[in-house]
Motif scaffolding. Sequence first.
Motif, PDB file in Angstrom:
ATOM      1  N   VAL A 162     -18.220  36.710  -0.852  1.00 38.72           N
ATOM      2  CA  VAL A 162     -18.956  37.453  -1.734  1.00 38.72           C
ATOM      3  C   VAL A 162     -19.513  38.900  -1.199  1.00 38.72           C
ATOM      4  CG1 VAL A 162     -19.189  35.662  -3.655  1.00 38.72           C
ATOM      5  CG2 VAL A 162     -20.928  36.244  -1.982  1.00 38.72           C
ATOM      6  N   ARG A 163     -19.899  38.503   0.233  1.00 34.08           N
ATOM      7  CA  ARG A 163     -20.294  39.808   0.712  1.00 34.08           C
ATOM      8  C   ARG A 163     -19.131  40.764   1.246  1.00 34.08           C
ATOM      9  NH1 ARG A 163     -19.736  41.531   6.548  1.00 34.08           N
ATOM     10  NH2 ARG A 163     -20.562  39.736   7.764  1.00 34.08           N
ATOM     11  N   PHE A 164     -18.021  40.401   1.463  1.00 31.38           N
ATOM     12  CA  PHE A 164     -17.019  41.251   1.783  1.00 31.38           C
ATOM     13  C   PHE A 164     -16.453  41.864   0.560  1.00 31.38           C
ATOM     14  CE2 PHE A 164     -16.461  38.822   6.040  1.00 31.38           C
ATOM     15  CZ  PHE A 164     -16.556  39.911   6.634  1.00 31.38           C
ATOM     16  N   ALA A 165     -16.407  40.993  -0.769  1.00 25.01           N
ATOM     17  CA  ALA A 165     -16.110  41.572  -1.959  1.00 25.01           C
ATOM     18  C   ALA A 165     -16.737  42.879  -2.069  1.00 25.01           C
ATOM     19  CB  ALA A 165     -16.157  40.599  -3.060  1.00 25.01           C
ATOM     20  N   PHE A 199     -26.481  37.598   2.051  1.00 31.41           N
ATOM     21  CA  PHE A 199     -26.851  38.086   0.871  1.00 31.41           C
ATOM     22  C   PHE A 199     -27.312  39.758   0.936  1.00 31.41           C
ATOM     23  CE2 PHE A 199     -30.415  38.153  -2.805  1.00 31.41           C
ATOM     24  CZ  PHE A 199     -29.317  38.243  -3.910  1.00 31.41           C
ATOM     25  N   GLU A 200     -28.100  40.052   2.115  1.00 31.26           N
ATOM     26  CA  GLU A 200     -28.658  41.492   2.148  1.00 31.26           C
ATOM     27  C   GLU A 200     -27.390  42.259   2.559  1.00 31.26           C
ATOM     28  OE1 GLU A 200     -31.016  41.276   5.624  1.00 31.26           O
ATOM     29  OE2 GLU A 200     -32.857  40.671   4.408  1.00 31.26           O
ATOM     30  N   LYS A 201     -26.423  41.787   3.182  1.00 28.28           N
ATOM     31  CA  LYS A 201     -25.094  42.751   3.172  1.00 28.28           C
ATOM     32  C   LYS A 201     -24.190  42.750   1.759  1.00 28.28           C
ATOM     33  CE  LYS A 201     -24.179  42.122   8.082  1.00 28.28           C
ATOM     34  NZ  LYS A 201     -23.262  41.650   9.262  1.00 28.28           N
ATOM     35  N   LEU A 202     -24.508  41.735   1.169  1.00 26.72           N
ATOM     36  CA  LEU A 202     -23.912  41.901  -0.283  1.00 26.72           C
ATOM     37  C   LEU A 202     -24.731  43.067  -1.122  1.00 26.72           C
ATOM     38  CD1 LEU A 202     -23.348  38.799  -2.878  1.00 26.72           C
ATOM     39  CD2 LEU A 202     -23.796  41.064  -3.501  1.00 26.72           C
ATOM     40  N   LEU A 203     -25.982  42.751  -0.956  1.00 20.42           N
ATOM     41  CA  LEU A 203     -26.739  43.738  -1.933  1.00 20.42           C
ATOM     42  C   LEU A 203     -26.653  45.307  -1.236  1.00 20.42           C
ATOM     43  CD1 LEU A 203     -30.082  41.828  -2.192  1.00 20.42           C
ATOM     44  CD2 LEU A 203     -28.199  42.170  -3.905  1.00 20.42           C
TER      45      LEU A 203
END
Length: 399
Positions: A162-165, A199-203
């Motif tokens: 999800v973070r790469f998404a 999660f931080e990378k996702l945000l």
Amino acid sequence: LPAIFTPARPVLQKIEQAGFEAYFVGGCVRDTILGDPIHDIDIATSAYPSEIKAIFKRTVDTGIEHGTVMILDHGTGYETTTFRTESGYQDYRRPDKVTFVRSLAEDLKRRDFTINALALRENGEVIDLFDGLTDLKKHLIRAVGDPNERFHEDALRMMRAVRFASKLGFMIDPATLAGIKQNAPLLAKIAVERIQVEFEKLLLGQQPVSGLKDFIATGLYQYCPGLADQKDALSGLLVLNNWQLANTQQAWAMICVQLGLTGQQIGRFLKQWKTSNDLIKQVKKIVPLVASLRNNTLSAMDLFEGGWQAVQDANQVAKLYGWVKDDSEIENQYQALPIKSSKELAVDGRTLIVDGQLKPGPLLGKVLNDLTRAVVQGQLTNDRETLLATARQLAEEKG
Ligand code: ATP
Ligand code: MG
């Protein structure tokens, strides 16, 4: 090859000349093919760490038990990792044992997604064993091999998907997405610190809404601290346009605002996520400032107490919600503060004691606070005589 690879090419050549294989691998290959900027270069090699150390004069053992040695060349460090397989996955976490191997294919097979399993030779040749190039073109995140198995081996990979998404604005391949849905509860086995990084990378990604949508739809959020019953609040983030966050404290402040957390709740929430104390301190300043921006009550004292960094961060978060002030308006308001820190007050505790009116103690602190507030709010000029006179008056009234 982009210029960033140029100084690294001789390093790979030297390994090859010694009779081993060496490739650029991982994110740097993916991002190069996408035409995205690269921040670091990873090298994989058939040479064992001891062999790398025999080839190069200057090396640092940065993670030798995992096969990683840093080669120092012309003032730059290159992380070089021996081809390896991972075995003994226990408790759905990263394995405790790695085995060095001589085969690139074995090494690529253990990687998480096809777009991360590409290798690039020093001469520009791409090795693509899992159709990663096709997936890059199709903007697809697809597990290498059977998604179910891969997420069982290491449940963190689901957060990485999800973070790469988010980072790339890619879709997650349907079978991989189904694998995440099915295995989401395994995320509970993963150390919070590692989930936090992803999660931080996702945000902070390019397309956070895309990553967040999958984070919610797969149920991963249910296994993250403080989010289990926050589906509605999280979904509220999906309608924000112009999502543009610059740093981690802004990202966490936004989450806190979205969850409606205030005061002590903020620290409790972030402690669960094991963020640093420094970050908690920042977020605790930012969230109330966002509230003031929202209510249009941002006062001189708010600006003074928050400080410029927190004010900027708060304004950035408020922007997402359209509670924004003009950047220049808020900057002017901040610049117009008569003092920006208590150090700039024309008197300090010592001055007041020497003046003879006050002794060290709680009253002294109170008087200083009152003076600071009055100066910040423009009720008193920041001038020594004025402040001393007011201090005497306050000391008499309160003493
Ligand atoms: P970024 O640009 O964000 O650093 P990256 O692809 O380099 O992206 P890293 O976390 O630095 O990501 O990992 C480097 C490479 O190591 C990945 O591209 C992938 O091939 C492999 N990798 C990392 N973590 C895992 C994992 N949990 N399971 C399998 N392979 C992994
Ligand atoms: Mg990387």
